[in-house]
Write a protein that holds these residues in place. Structure first.
Motif, short mmCIF file in Angstrom:
data_model
loop_
_atom_site.label_atom_id
_atom_site.label_comp_id
_atom_site.label_asym_id
_atom_site.label_seq_id
_atom_site.Cartn_x
_atom_site.Cartn_y
_atom_site.Cartn_z
N LEU A 1 0.84 -1.88 -0.01
CA LEU A 1 -0.44 0.35 0.11
C LEU A 1 0.62 1.20 -0.04
O LEU A 1 0.96 2.14 -0.77
CB LEU A 1 -0.53 -0.17 1.41
N GLN A 2 1.83 0.86 0.63
CA GLN A 2 2.90 2.17 0.83
C GLN A 2 3.71 2.90 -0.27
O GLN A 2 4.05 3.59 -1.09
CB GLN A 2 3.66 1.79 1.56
N LEU A 3 4.01 1.86 -1.30
CA LEU A 3 4.93 1.64 -2.79
C LEU A 3 3.70 2.13 -3.35
O LEU A 3 3.68 2.57 -3.91
CB LEU A 3 5.13 -0.12 -3.00
N GLU A 4 2.44 1.57 -3.49
CA GLU A 4 1.32 1.73 -4.16
C GLU A 4 1.04 4.18 -3.99
O GLU A 4 1.15 4.43 -4.90
CB GLU A 4 0.50 1.22 -4.00
N GLU A 5 1.17 3.89 -2.87
CA GLU A 5 0.94 5.34 -2.77
C GLU A 5 2.00 5.84 -3.32
O GLU A 5 1.79 7.66 -3.62
CB GLU A 5 1.06 5.89 -0.63
N THR A 6 3.09 5.91 -2.92
CA THR A 6 4.57 6.43 -3.86
C THR A 6 4.39 6.29 -4.99
O THR A 6 5.09 8.01 -5.50
CB THR A 6 5.92 4.86 -3.01
N ASN A 7 4.24 5.20 -5.77
CA ASN A 7 3.98 4.81 -6.56
C ASN A 7 2.73 6.44 -7.27
O ASN A 7 3.63 7.20 -8.81
CB ASN A 7 3.13 4.12 -7.73
N LYS A 8 2.31 6.68 -6.36
CA LYS A 8 1.04 7.61 -7.01
C LYS A 8 1.75 9.13 -7.23
O LYS A 8 1.08 10.47 -7.55
CB LYS A 8 -0.50 7.42 -6.50
N ASN A 9 2.15 9.16 -5.90
CA ASN A 9 3.21 10.26 -5.81
C ASN A 9 3.91 10.97 -6.50
O ASN A 9 4.42 12.11 -7.28
CB ASN A 9 3.68 10.40 -3.96
N LEU A 10 4.41 10.02 -7.29
CA LEU A 10 5.45 10.22 -8.19
C LEU A 10 4.51 9.71 -9.68
O LEU A 10 5.73 11.18 -10.13
CB LEU A 10 6.63 8.76 -8.08
N ALA A 11 4.34 9.40 -9.48
CA ALA A 11 3.80 9.92 -10.95
C ALA A 11 2.51 10.96 -10.60
O ALA A 11 2.87 12.61 -11.86
CB ALA A 11 1.78 9.04 -11.32
N ASP A 12 2.42 12.02 -9.77
CA ASP A 12 1.88 12.57 -9.53
C ASP A 12 2.91 14.18 -9.66
O ASP A 12 2.75 15.15 -10.24
CB ASP A 12 1.05 13.42 -7.90
N ILE A 13 3.87 13.47 -9.48
CA ILE A 13 5.59 15.08 -9.56
C ILE A 13 6.14 15.01 -11.04
O ILE A 13 5.68 15.91 -11.19
CB ILE A 13 5.52 14.49 -8.46
N LYS A 14 5.74 13.76 -11.58
CA LYS A 14 6.20 13.41 -12.76
C LYS A 14 5.79 14.83 -13.62
O LYS A 14 6.19 15.67 -13.96
CB LYS A 14 6.38 12.47 -13.20
N GLY A 15 3.95 14.54 -12.98
CA GLY A 15 2.73 15.06 -14.26
C GLY A 15 3.15 16.62 -13.79
O GLY A 15 3.07 17.11 -14.60
N GLN A 16 3.34 16.50 -12.64
CA GLN A 16 3.34 18.45 -12.64
C GLN A 16 5.10 19.17 -13.04
O GLN A 16 5.18 20.21 -13.19
CB GLN A 16 3.70 18.57 -10.86
N MET A 17 5.83 17.70 -12.95
CA MET A 17 7.54 18.72 -14.12
C MET A 17 7.13 18.67 -14.83
O MET A 17 7.88 19.66 -15.71
CB MET A 17 8.41 17.45 -13.39
N LEU A 18 6.06 17.72 -15.59
CA LEU A 18 6.50 18.03 -17.27
C LEU A 18 5.50 19.28 -17.72
O LEU A 18 5.93 19.78 -18.79
CB LEU A 18 5.46 16.62 -17.52
N GLN A 19 4.61 19.68 -16.32
CA GLN A 19 3.79 20.52 -16.66
C GLN A 19 4.77 21.40 -16.69
O GLN A 19 4.64 22.93 -17.66
CB GLN A 19 2.08 20.44 -15.80
#
Length: 447
Positions: A197-215
């Protein structure tokens, strides 16, 4: 997972585990009991009829207990139900020992097998296993005493009692360590599940950060492009504006309505080019940290910039706004322009998807205490109720594959949160949708 929660979860899982193994053990016991009729026929043929009746009766009782264990009441008391059906063969074996050779009877082996199964196969608790072993030993002693008519002290009796006591002790040790192993296995599985669960949350946060960095990278690229455009385009545009002003002063232009109208249109076009480049620059250069705290801007100006920037998307869309006279707020104008562009773009796409004209977007704002409450409402098909709570999740989108990443509203939510506000969604499915957010009033003295 905390210790009480871990034990509660383990108890629930162990109850199901005990039910499954108790049912399996009960059905296995029925088969073994009935197969024992062959042993009766070989060793005690004269007792076969009575022994067969006893075996059938005990097998039927165990089967009834197994059926009862499928009820909710019995499942809450699964250890007692298992104790009950396992005790039935012990009673039968004790009776058979008393009816045959007492301490010399081979049937005591059946008691030993039942003791071992309680500790090795069935998920008994330690104290239950110890009680079951003690009862089995007492039943054997009672059976031998009944057969002999007195307290038996023969070598066979003593040896068999010792073997039964040893079996009960070994079974209790097995029970203790099996219980520990089961709990450790459950604890390990719970820790793995929690880590997942923690890994899924981390992956979700990383995906969010990646999206924001792309933006952010896209915005930086737009900013660089806009700065170059502003420098390269402004000079020729200014020359054109000066030439148009000079031409408009000429008598021939004043006397010819068509020429004058063309010059006016050309001047408006040049002004639009200036606005577009200026808006792009404002939109791309975003503030961070202390700059955000010190920044201030007129919300009305940001809204007008956003409307101009989405002008190519809003053809045939009626956009109106009702704002207070003072719209000076604190924050990053470029970031808020980006939020408005996203909200307006989503509203237009939603309305065009619903294809119910006229297309209307109403933008309203009012002061509540020191917060400017803003609403962007469209008359599109709205948001489905099951999607309403998820619209701000990263990568959640209802568009077709390849039509959007589902990051716009998530990033907009983060921008408003960074400004100390909240972005929320309201909708009546089939009628309208509204995106609402708030901004802090500016206390700039130069207002």
């Amino acid at each position: 997972m905390d210790r009480p929660g871990l034990h509660a979860g383990y108890t629930a899982v162990l109850r199901d585990f005990r039910l499954e193994f108790s049912l399996g053990g009960a059905y296995t016991g029925i088969v073994l009991i009935l197969l024992g009729m062959g042993l009766d026929s070989a060793l005690y043929p004269d007792m076969q009829r009575s022994f067969t009746g006893a075996r059938v009766l005990v097998a039927a009782l165990i089967f009834c207990v197994a059926l009862a264990m499928r009820t909710h009441w019995a499942q809450e008391r699964i250890q007692w139900m298992t104790f009950a059906w396992l005790l039935l063969p012990q009673l039968m074996i004790a009776w058979m020992i008393a009816m045959t050779e007492g301490a010399a009877s081979i049937y005591y082996v059946g008691m030993t097998l039942a003791i071992y199964s309680s500790g090795i196969v069935l998920a008994f608790g330690l104290w239950q296993n110890m009680v079951f072993g003690a009862i089995s030993c007492l039943l054997y002693v009672a059976a031998c005493a009944w057969h002999a008519g007195e307290a038996p002290l023969s070598p066979e009796f003593v040896v068999n009692c010792l073997f039964l006591a040893m079996s009960a002790s070994i079974s209790a040790v097995f029970t203790y360590f099996n219980e520990r192993a089961r709990f450790m296995l459950f604890q390990l599985k719970a820790e793995v599940a929690q880590k997942n669960l923690q890994l899924e949350e981390t992956n979700k946060n990383l995906a969010d950060i990646k999206g924001q960095m792309l933006q952010q990278e896209k915005m930086a690229a737009i900013g660089t492009l806009a700065a170059g455009l502003l420098h390269e385009v402004n000079n020729p545009v200014n020359f054109c504006m000066m030439a148009i002003d000079v031409a408009m002063e000429e008598p021939a232009a004043r006397q010819n309505a068509l020429i004058n109208e063309c010059l006016v249109d050309a001047k408006q076009g040049m002004l639009r080019v200036q606005h577009i480049v200026s808006d792009l620059k404002t939109f791309a250069y975003r503030k961070s940290g202390d700059e955000l705290e010190r920044g201030h801007f007129h919300f009305q100006r940001a809204l007008e910039s956003a409307i101009r920037l989405v002008g190519h998307e809003t053809k045939n869309v009626d956009i109106s706004h009702a704002l207070p006279e003072d719209t000076l707020v604190r924050g990053d104008e470029a970031a808020i322009v980006g939020v408005l562009i996203n909200l307006l773009g989503n509203a237009v796409l939603s309305m065009r998807k619903g294809n119910v004209q006229p297309f209307e977007v109403r933008i309203s704002a009012h002061w509540q205490d020191d917060r400017l409450q803003v609403s962007v409402r469209d008359n599109g098909p709205g948001i489905e109720p099951q999607h309403l709570a998820r619209v701000f999740e990263p990568f959640f989108t209802t568009r077709e594959v390849g039509k959007g990443l589902g990051l716009g509203l998530s990033i907009s939510y983060g921008v408003i949160k960074r400004h100390g506000g909240t972005l929320s969604a309201e909708s009546v499915f089939g009628s309208w949708a509204s995106m609402n957010f708030d901004l802090q009033r500016s206390d700039w003295e130069g207002r």
